[in-house]
Motif scaffolding. Sequence first.
Motif, PDB file in Angstrom:
ATOM      1  N   MET A 186       0.821  -1.195   0.000  1.00  0.00           N
ATOM      2  CA  MET A 186       0.000   0.000   0.000  1.00  0.00           C
ATOM      3  C   MET A 186       0.859   1.249   0.000  1.00  0.00           C
ATOM      4  N   GLY A 187       2.104   1.166   0.423  1.00  0.00           N
ATOM      5  CA  GLY A 187       2.991   2.309   0.498  1.00  0.00           C
ATOM      6  C   GLY A 187       3.280   2.904  -0.869  1.00  0.00           C
ATOM      7  N   PHE A 188       3.464   2.047  -1.865  1.00  0.00           N
ATOM      8  CA  PHE A 188       3.770   2.529  -3.212  1.00  0.00           C
ATOM      9  C   PHE A 188       2.626   3.350  -3.772  1.00  0.00           C
ATOM     10  N   VAL A 189       1.408   2.844  -3.627  1.00  0.00           N
ATOM     11  CA  VAL A 189       0.231   3.526  -4.168  1.00  0.00           C
ATOM     12  C   VAL A 189       0.030   4.864  -3.463  1.00  0.00           C
ATOM     13  N   SER A 190       0.170   4.898  -2.147  1.00  0.00           N
ATOM     14  CA  SER A 190      -0.016   6.160  -1.428  1.00  0.00           C
ATOM     15  C   SER A 190       1.103   7.145  -1.756  1.00  0.00           C
ATOM     16  N   ASP A 191       2.338   6.650  -1.903  1.00  0.00           N
ATOM     17  CA  ASP A 191       3.445   7.520  -2.305  1.00  0.00           C
ATOM     18  C   ASP A 191       3.192   8.116  -3.686  1.00  0.00           C
ATOM     19  N   PHE A 192       2.676   7.287  -4.593  1.00  0.00           N
ATOM     20  CA  PHE A 192       2.385   7.758  -5.944  1.00  0.00           C
ATOM     21  C   PHE A 192       1.275   8.814  -5.913  1.00  0.00           C
ATOM     22  N   VAL A 251       0.556  10.855  -3.425  1.00  0.00           N
ATOM     23  CA  VAL A 251       1.148  12.081  -2.877  1.00  0.00           C
ATOM     24  C   VAL A 251       1.967  12.787  -3.952  1.00  0.00           C
ATOM     25  N   PHE A 252       2.724  12.011  -4.719  1.00  0.00           N
ATOM     26  CA  PHE A 252       3.537  12.572  -5.808  1.00  0.00           C
ATOM     27  C   PHE A 252       2.655  13.301  -6.819  1.00  0.00           C
ATOM     28  N   LEU A 253       1.541  12.679  -7.199  1.00  0.00           N
ATOM     29  CA  LEU A 253       0.651  13.286  -8.195  1.00  0.00           C
ATOM     30  C   LEU A 253      -0.043  14.534  -7.671  1.00  0.00           C
ATOM     31  N   MET A 254      -0.276  14.596  -6.390  1.00  0.00           N
ATOM     32  CA  MET A 254      -1.011  15.718  -5.835  1.00  0.00           C
ATOM     33  C   MET A 254      -0.121  16.896  -5.458  1.00  0.00           C
ATOM     34  N   LYS A 255       1.169  16.751  -5.596  1.00  0.00           N
ATOM     35  CA  LYS A 255       2.061  17.870  -5.318  1.00  0.00           C
ATOM     36  C   LYS A 255       1.789  18.996  -6.309  1.00  0.00           C
ATOM     37  N   GLY A 256       1.992  20.206  -5.870  1.00  0.00           N
ATOM     38  CA  GLY A 256       1.751  21.369  -6.718  1.00  0.00           C
ATOM     39  C   GLY A 256       2.614  21.399  -7.961  1.00  0.00           C
ATOM     40  N   GLU A 257       3.842  20.873  -7.859  1.00  0.00           N
ATOM     41  CA  GLU A 257       4.752  20.930  -9.005  1.00  0.00           C
ATOM     42  C   GLU A 257       4.218  20.113 -10.180  1.00  0.00           C
ATOM     43  N   ILE A 258       3.596  18.988  -9.899  1.00  0.00           N
ATOM     44  CA  ILE A 258       3.064  18.143 -10.967  1.00  0.00           C
ATOM     45  C   ILE A 258       1.908  18.861 -11.661  1.00  0.00           C
ATOM     46  N   ILE A 259       1.048  19.500 -10.901  1.00  0.00           N
ATOM     47  CA  ILE A 259      -0.079  20.234 -11.482  1.00  0.00           C
ATOM     48  C   ILE A 259       0.439  21.378 -12.343  1.00  0.00           C
ATOM     49  N   ILE A 260       1.434  22.083 -11.843  1.00  0.00           N
ATOM     50  CA  ILE A 260       2.020  23.197 -12.594  1.00  0.00           C
ATOM     51  C   ILE A 260       2.668  22.673 -13.877  1.00  0.00           C
TER      52      ILE A 260
END
Length: 142
Positions: A1-7, A9-18
């Motif tokens: 479950m750690g990989f999915v939650s880490d992924f 969090v990664f997708l929801m970071k502001g830098e990815i949206i920008i």
Amino acid sequence: MGFVSDFKVFLMKGEIIILATAVIIGGAFGKVVTSLTNDVLMPPIGLLLGKVDFKNLKVVLQDGIPAVMENGAEKVPGVAEVAINYGAFIQTILDFVIIGFCIFIVLKAYEKTKKKEEIVVLAAAIPTQEELLTEIRDLLKK
């Protein structure tokens, strides 16, 4: 479950949206520049060079052979023309130069704002004469 939650969090970071927003805007900007080049800049240049359409400038290495049709069906398949389309390449290079110039202008403006921010931060970090005198007074009292 750690990989999915880490992924997640990664997708929801502001830098990815920008970054995603920048890619979408960049794609749209590329289309605008391509239209500018193909529809606005190249026709007058082609006219000045003797009524040439840059899209059609090419060096034919092998002529194409049309398909032979019989009763609406292809009896003998055709052979495509083999050509070096240097006119389309010139238009693509012009697109690249225009986009590069626009990015250069944006980066220059960004650097100017960063320099102004640094000056403000440095000015805020330098104590005023009154602050220095107050500090000296307090040290002398001790």
